[in-house]
Design a protein around this motif. Sequence first.
Motif, PDB file in Angstrom:
ATOM      1  N   ILE A 160     -76.866  13.981  -2.555  1.00  0.00           N
ATOM      2  CA  ILE A 160     -76.184  14.872  -3.494  1.00  0.00           C
ATOM      3  C   ILE A 160     -74.685  14.609  -3.429  1.00  0.00           C
ATOM      4  O   ILE A 160     -74.158  14.140  -2.413  1.00  0.00           O
ATOM      5  N   ASP A 161     -73.985  14.916  -4.514  1.00  0.00           N
ATOM      6  CA  ASP A 161     -72.536  14.813  -4.513  1.00  0.00           C
ATOM      7  C   ASP A 161     -71.958  15.850  -3.550  1.00  0.00           C
ATOM      8  O   ASP A 161     -72.487  16.952  -3.403  1.00  0.00           O
ATOM      9  N   GLY A 162     -70.876  15.481  -2.896  1.00  0.00           N
ATOM     10  CA  GLY A 162     -70.218  16.396  -1.975  1.00  0.00           C
ATOM     11  C   GLY A 162     -70.480  16.097  -0.520  1.00  0.00           C
ATOM     12  O   GLY A 162     -69.798  16.613   0.360  1.00  0.00           O
ATOM     13  N   VAL A 163     -71.502  15.235  -0.241  1.00  0.00           N
ATOM     14  CA  VAL A 163     -71.828  14.845   1.131  1.00  0.00           C
ATOM     15  C   VAL A 163     -72.009  13.338   1.161  1.00  0.00           C
ATOM     16  O   VAL A 163     -72.752  12.784   0.340  1.00  0.00           O
ATOM     17  N   ALA A 164     -71.358  12.678   2.094  1.00  0.00           N
ATOM     18  CA  ALA A 164     -71.399  11.219   2.134  1.00  0.00           C
ATOM     19  C   ALA A 164     -72.791  10.697   2.478  1.00  0.00           C
ATOM     20  O   ALA A 164     -73.208   9.649   1.990  1.00  0.00           O
ATOM     21  N   ARG A 165     -73.517  11.422   3.334  1.00  0.00           N
ATOM     22  CA  ARG A 165     -74.832  10.976   3.765  1.00  0.00           C
ATOM     23  C   ARG A 165     -75.921  11.823   3.135  1.00  0.00           C
ATOM     24  O   ARG A 165     -75.683  12.977   2.769  1.00  0.00           O
ATOM     25  N   PRO A 166     -77.145  11.294   3.007  1.00  0.00           N
ATOM     26  CA  PRO A 166     -78.258  12.128   2.529  1.00  0.00           C
ATOM     27  C   PRO A 166     -78.478  13.321   3.461  1.00  0.00           C
ATOM     28  O   PRO A 166     -78.330  13.195   4.677  1.00  0.00           O
ATOM     29  N   VAL A 167     -78.809  14.463   2.889  1.00  0.00           N
ATOM     30  CA  VAL A 167     -78.995  15.670   3.688  1.00  0.00           C
ATOM     31  C   VAL A 167     -80.412  16.207   3.515  1.00  0.00           C
ATOM     32  O   VAL A 167     -81.085  15.933   2.523  1.00  0.00           O
ATOM     33  N   ALA A 168     -80.844  16.984   4.502  1.00  0.00           N
ATOM     34  CA  ALA A 168     -82.151  17.635   4.405  1.00  0.00           C
ATOM     35  C   ALA A 168     -82.079  18.763   3.385  1.00  0.00           C
ATOM     36  O   ALA A 168     -81.150  19.580   3.409  1.00  0.00           O
ATOM     37  N   TRP A 169     -83.057  18.792   2.508  1.00  0.00           N
ATOM     38  CA  TRP A 169     -83.071  19.754   1.396  1.00  0.00           C
ATOM     39  C   TRP A 169     -84.314  20.621   1.511  1.00  0.00           C
ATOM     40  O   TRP A 169     -85.423  20.113   1.638  1.00  0.00           O
ATOM     41  N   SER A 170     -84.120  21.926   1.469  1.00  0.00           N
ATOM     42  CA  SER A 170     -85.234  22.860   1.632  1.00  0.00           C
ATOM     43  C   SER A 170     -85.279  23.865   0.483  1.00  0.00           C
ATOM     44  O   SER A 170     -84.287  24.073  -0.221  1.00  0.00           O
ATOM     45  N   VAL A 171     -86.454  24.481   0.338  1.00  0.00           N
ATOM     46  CA  VAL A 171     -86.627  25.500  -0.701  1.00  0.00           C
ATOM     47  C   VAL A 171     -87.310  26.717  -0.096  1.00  0.00           C
ATOM     48  O   VAL A 171     -88.036  26.626   0.890  1.00  0.00           O
ATOM     49  N   ALA A 172     -87.040  27.879  -0.697  1.00  0.00           N
ATOM     50  CA  ALA A 172     -87.699  29.106  -0.277  1.00  0.00           C
ATOM     51  C   ALA A 172     -89.016  29.264  -1.006  1.00  0.00           C
ATOM     52  O   ALA A 172     -89.169  28.811  -2.153  1.00  0.00           O
TER      53      ALA A 172
END
Length: 223
Positions: free
Chosen positions: A209-221
């Motif tokens: 995602i834009d705003g973070v240089a590295r891929p991040v863990a993405w979660s949902v409720a």
Amino acid sequence: MTRARIVLIVAAVLAVATLIGWRWSLGWAPATARFAVQGVTVSAADGAIDWPMVRAQGADFAFVTASSGTARDPAFEGNWNAAHAAGLRHGALHRFSLCESTADQVTAYLTTVPRAADALPAALALDVAEDCDAHPTRAQVLSAIRGFLGPAEYHDGRPMMLRVSAAFEDEYRVSEAIVRPLWAERAFLEPAYLARPWRLWQANPARRIDGVARPVAWSVAAP
């Protein structure tokens, strides 16, 4: 057309398909039509974060790593305050280690995370780590987890969420024994390995995602 040429063409097609799939996976997240509340998990390893941009990318919440084992995350305070300033609901996360003292892990967590009435319930991440070859019994593991939850929950004033990996659950069956809100992990497909329904699902462990240089863990409720 020779057999060798056919093999080369097939290999090229497979390579292109793999590349397309990889790029698709980097940007994938569950549909917001079903999973309206989505967010990220971050740590110092993610580097500098543009939090307003992260929110603009669809993050409603953030879990900020506070400590891993007995080590405090050096970026916690900055990420915690910046996520709050950007208007994201935020909670602290501790990565539990089977190779380090539970008492020392409690100390690392308590000396890092402030009491905040407006924060999300904190999370305890339970996974089998490659750098830890300890193999305690199930009874020992459950006792250690409870030993962490007691003081941490007293500090936070509410129950913690347990983020349990499939490998950890398979070995220790934590969700059967400790009744807490659950956070499951499975890339792209909804998980079904816990003894009770999950509240959060880590659906993409490496989303770009834009705003973070590295891929991040993405979660949902859960809907």
